[in-house]
Structure formats: structure tokens, C-alpha cells
Design a protein around this motif. Structure first.
Motif, mmCIF file in Angstrom:
data_model
loop_
_atom_site.group_PDB
_atom_site.id
_atom_site.type_symbol
_atom_site.label_atom_id
_atom_site.label_comp_id
_atom_site.label_asym_id
_atom_site.label_seq_id
_atom_site.Cartn_x
_atom_site.Cartn_y
_atom_site.Cartn_z
ATOM 1 N N UNK A 127 1.111 -1.262 -0.325
ATOM 2 C CA UNK A 127 0.059 0.421 0.152
ATOM 3 C C UNK A 127 1.033 1.172 -0.261
ATOM 4 N N UNK A 128 1.927 0.863 -0.751
ATOM 5 C CA UNK A 128 2.518 2.677 -1.010
ATOM 6 C C UNK A 128 2.208 3.115 -1.411
ATOM 7 N N UNK A 129 1.871 4.832 -1.587
ATOM 8 C CA UNK A 129 2.103 6.092 -1.754
ATOM 9 C C UNK A 129 3.613 6.741 -2.245
ATOM 10 N N UNK A 130 2.957 7.563 -2.902
ATOM 11 C CA UNK A 130 3.992 9.139 -3.014
ATOM 12 C C UNK A 130 3.742 10.197 -3.799
ATOM 13 N N UNK A 131 3.551 11.520 -3.094
ATOM 14 C CA UNK A 131 3.387 12.120 -2.982
ATOM 15 C C UNK A 131 4.036 13.538 -3.787
ATOM 16 N N UNK A 132 5.278 12.868 -3.962
ATOM 17 C CA UNK A 132 6.378 13.853 -4.977
ATOM 18 C C UNK A 132 6.676 12.276 -6.047
ATOM 19 N N UNK A 133 6.357 12.683 -7.361
ATOM 20 C CA UNK A 133 7.517 11.373 -8.047
ATOM 21 C C UNK A 133 7.438 11.983 -9.134
ATOM 22 N N UNK A 134 8.384 12.098 -10.055
ATOM 23 C CA UNK A 134 10.056 12.456 -11.193
ATOM 24 C C UNK A 134 9.586 11.375 -11.747
ATOM 25 N N UNK A 135 9.622 11.541 -13.088
ATOM 26 C CA UNK A 135 9.771 10.667 -14.403
ATOM 27 C C UNK A 135 11.117 10.620 -15.206
ATOM 28 N N UNK A 136 11.819 10.174 -15.961
ATOM 29 C CA UNK A 136 12.841 10.528 -16.583
ATOM 30 C C UNK A 136 14.079 11.127 -16.354
ATOM 31 N N UNK A 137 15.200 11.440 -17.265
ATOM 32 C CA UNK A 137 16.604 12.774 -16.518
ATOM 33 C C UNK A 137 16.570 12.686 -18.305
ATOM 34 N N UNK A 138 17.759 13.316 -17.383
ATOM 35 C CA UNK A 138 18.525 14.106 -18.788
ATOM 36 C C UNK A 138 19.480 13.539 -19.802
ATOM 37 N N UNK A 139 18.306 12.414 -20.100
ATOM 38 C CA UNK A 139 18.393 11.608 -21.563
ATOM 39 C C UNK A 139 17.566 11.578 -22.473
ATOM 40 N N UNK A 317 13.742 -1.811 1.147
ATOM 41 C CA UNK A 317 12.934 -2.695 1.330
ATOM 42 C C UNK A 317 11.551 -2.008 1.769
ATOM 43 N N UNK A 318 10.565 -2.330 1.584
ATOM 44 C CA UNK A 318 9.262 -1.537 1.825
ATOM 45 C C UNK A 318 8.818 -0.823 3.269
ATOM 46 N N UNK A 319 8.778 -2.135 3.657
ATOM 47 C CA UNK A 319 8.692 -2.705 5.176
ATOM 48 C C UNK A 319 9.862 -1.681 6.311
ATOM 49 N N UNK A 320 11.248 -1.340 5.924
ATOM 50 C CA UNK A 320 12.080 -0.520 6.282
ATOM 51 C C UNK A 320 12.206 1.118 6.038
#
Length: 369
Positions: A127-139, A317-320
Motif C-alpha cells: 500500500x505504498x504511495x508517494x507525494x512527489x514523483x519524478x519521471x525521466x532524466x536528462x537523457x 525494502x518497503x517495510x524499512x
């Protein structure tokens, strides 16, 4: 003769005797002559400067004739906050606060074809969620549309949440099509466009792939685009626990000192800092869809989970990670009402100090009439 003022604009001054001579009054020619002869050299300089007419410098024309980039003439590239002591202090306080409450740096080494199944496992089992997601890089090879269209982005990103996605100038149309697809449409709205500008064509961040046309043009496209999109409702005047606006500018220029220290990273340090300064949320994920090549490094950053095929340290590790979030963050619960059902969602935030609140720029509060 041309002089330059402190803003870099060119001022033309007339120094010849015929142009600087005033017409004397017929009633008192002797008094006028005596007065002008008593002017000191410094007064004459001030007088000539007052007559100066400002003329803007055409940096495009200068580049054509000299080959020198306009970024060479920007004075505060090394320290953009030079001359702004309050903003400089605010950046230092924000940097200390983010580092104090950041989780340790996590990396996930994952092949391109395993990215979507891995994210689905995080969602379903942990049940992981993220508030800030970045996709991609300088390639330039980051636009793998089958992978991007399959990302469970609407389940992975919390509400409210923030999405940063990279693109070259040539891929802007593909990025627009991606954000209008079923996976992204009506969930994320474009809010800002960040620009990262390399200093010259010798920079490791210079997009040479974007300038390999058959007929080489005189002007090359050297900037990188990073679109920031928002899901959910965020108001800058009231949601100061979630966002801090106006701390950074939309244009980030490469700093030679940072590049020489870190080399070519997948994402410049300045863009990571923009995301951290803007959002006070503590759950941050960076997805790098494809391999970057031997010259581009993936350096892990505290407070971020970085996932990609070229990640060297595979320690997630999701739990850690969940335990670290509870230890480092201030947890607030938001009530979500969906039809007849009501649920609570946890928000993991970076707490802010009174000094930061006093220094940061704020949107004016419009009083109700």
C-alpha cells in the motif's frame, strides 16, 4: 564610445566637443562660459552619464559573430542568490530542515520491463504511495511510451500529489500526448514548466542528441524541460503545510562548481532542490525508465527512492522505508469523503519552523468584501 551599466545594458555617450557643447544664452555669455569652465572632471563625467541613452545588447547577434553563449554574461550563475541575503538564508534553513527529516537514500535496480510489475507489487502488497514523483532524466531516450502509459501513476501518487516529468524540446508533443492519455488524463493538470539550461556545448548536460539534424542550424536547442503537474486540490494561500511557493525560479542554470563536483547526474541537484523546497511532503520517488549510458550516473539522494535499470545500490525494502517515514515525518490525517463513505489518509510532512515561515514569500490574502 560605449559603456556598460551594472545591469549589462549598453549606454552610448557622446564625448566629442561639438556634441557636448551647450548653446549659451545671448544675455549672459560670459557667465555661462565661466560656469562651465569651473566644472570638475568628475562633474563632467556625471553630466555625460546623465545624457547616456540605454541600448539593449543583442546577445543573439553577439553569438553569431563571436560564438560566445549568452549564459557567459550572467553574473550569478555560481551563486544565484548573490545579493539576496534573506532568500539565501531561507534556502539554507530549508536545506537543513529537509536533510534533518529525510529518510536514508534508497535505490531500486530494476530492468525496464520490470518497472510496472514492481510498482504494482508495492501498491498491492505494501500500500505504498508517494507525494512527489519524478519521471525521466536528462537523457533523450526516456520516452518509452508503452512503459509510461502502463505506469499505475494514479494509484501510486497520493492526493494531493506532484508529478515532475522530463522532456527535450523535440519531445514536447509526445509529452503532451502522454498527459492527455487515459492513464494521466483528468488526474494531473500541468501547473509549471521548469527549464534547465546548460552553460555551453562543453557541458555534460548539453543535449547533443537533440541537435543532430542532417542540416545543422545556426541556433541549437540546448534547454531541458521539466513539467510539474498537480493532482488534487492545493491552494498556495492556505495549504502552507503542503507547499511553499516562490522560493525558486522556473529557470535553473547549470552551476559549473556543482557539475565539477558531482559530474553528470541523471537529474541535476538544482531540480531535486526545487522539488524539495516546493513540496513539504516527505515521500519522494524518482523513476528512470531506461538505461542512461556509461557517462551518466545515478547518484542516490537522501529522502528519495530512485528506481531504474542503472541504479547501483539496490537497498530498498518497503517495510524499512515505512518505518523511516514514521520516524522522520510529522503525520497528519486528511479526511476523504467519497459518496457515502469516509476514509482517512496519512500525510507524511516535513515540519517547518517559525523562522522559515517569516522569511518565505507568501501569496497575498484577499479579504472577502
Amino acid at each position: 564610445m560605449y559603456t556598460y551599466n551594472k545591469f549589462g545594458s549598453r549606454a552610448s555617450t557622446a564625448t566629442s566637443g561639438t556634441q557636448s557643447t551647450k548653446k549659451t544664452s545671448p544675455s549672459s555669455p560670459t557667465a555661462t562660459t565661466t560656469k562651465s569652465s569651473k566644472l570638475t572632471s568628475s562633474e563632467k563625467v556625471k553630466k555625460d552619464a546623465a545624457k547616456a541613452v540605454l541600448q539593449p545588447i543583442d546577445y543573439n547577434n553577439h553569438y553569431i559573430h563571436s560564438g560566445e553563449y549568452a549564459t557567459k554574461f550572467i553574473r550569478n550563475v555560481v551563486n544565484p542568490l548573490d545579493g539576496y541575503p534573506k532568500l539565501n538564508k531561507l534556502h539554507e534553513l530549508k536545506k537543513q530542515q529537509v536533510a534533518k527529516h529525510a529518510t536514508k537514500a534508497f535505490g531500486v535496480r530494476c530492468p525496464t520491463d520490470k518497472i510496472v510489475p514492481t510498482l504494482n507489487t508495492w501498491i498491492q502488497k505494501h500500500n505504498l504511495k508517494f507525494d512527489v514523483i519524478m519521471i525521466g532524466a536528462l537523457v533523450d531516450n526516456q520516452f518509452i511510451l508503452p512503459v509510461l502509459n502502463s505506469l499505475p501513476i494514479y494509484k501510486l501518487c497520493s492526493k494531493p500529489g506532484f508529478l515532475f516529468i522530463w522532456s527535450t524540446t523535440q519531445k514536447i508533443q509526445q509529452l503532451t500526448k502522454l498527459l492527455n492519455s487515459d492513464n494521466f488524463n483528468k488526474r494531473f493538470r500541468r501547473s509549471e514548466e521548469l527549464i534547465f539550461l546548460p552553460i555551453n556545448d562543453k557541458s555534460p548536460y548539453y543535449p547533443h542528441v537533440a541537435n543532430t539534424a542532417k542540416e545543422k542550424s545556426l541556433f541549437e536547442k540546448q534547454q531541458w524541460h521539466c513539467w510539474m503537474c498537480i493532482t488534487g486540490t492545493v491552494r498556495r494561500s492556505t495549504d502552507n503545510d503542503l507547499i511553499h511557493c516562490n522560493i525558486d525560479t522556473d529557470l535553473q542554470i547549470e552551476s559549473p562548481s556543482i557539475t565539477s563536483k558531482h559530474g553528470r547526474n541523471a537529474c541535476p541537484v538544482q531540480i531535486y532542490q526545487v522539488a524539495e523546497n516546493f513540496s513539504n511532503s516527505n515521500r519522494r520517488l524518482h523513476i528512470i525508465p531506461s538505461r542512461l549510458g556509461p557517462e551518466t550516473h545515478v547518484k542516490l539522494r537522501p529522502g528519495w527512492v530512485i528506481l531504474g535499470p542503472d541504479v547501483l545500490v539496490n537497498n530498498f525494502d518497503p517495510e524499512a522505508y515505512n518505518d523511516e517515514l514514521h520516524d522522520k515525518s510529522v503525520i497528519k490525517y486528511k479526511q476523504n469523503i467519497t459518496g457515502a463513505s469516509t476514509s482517512l489518509s496519512a500525510q507524511f510532512l516535513v515540519p517547518q519552523t517559525n523562522e522559515i515561515e517569516e522569511l518565505r514569500p507568501k501569496s497575498p490574502i484577499i479579504s472577502a468584501k
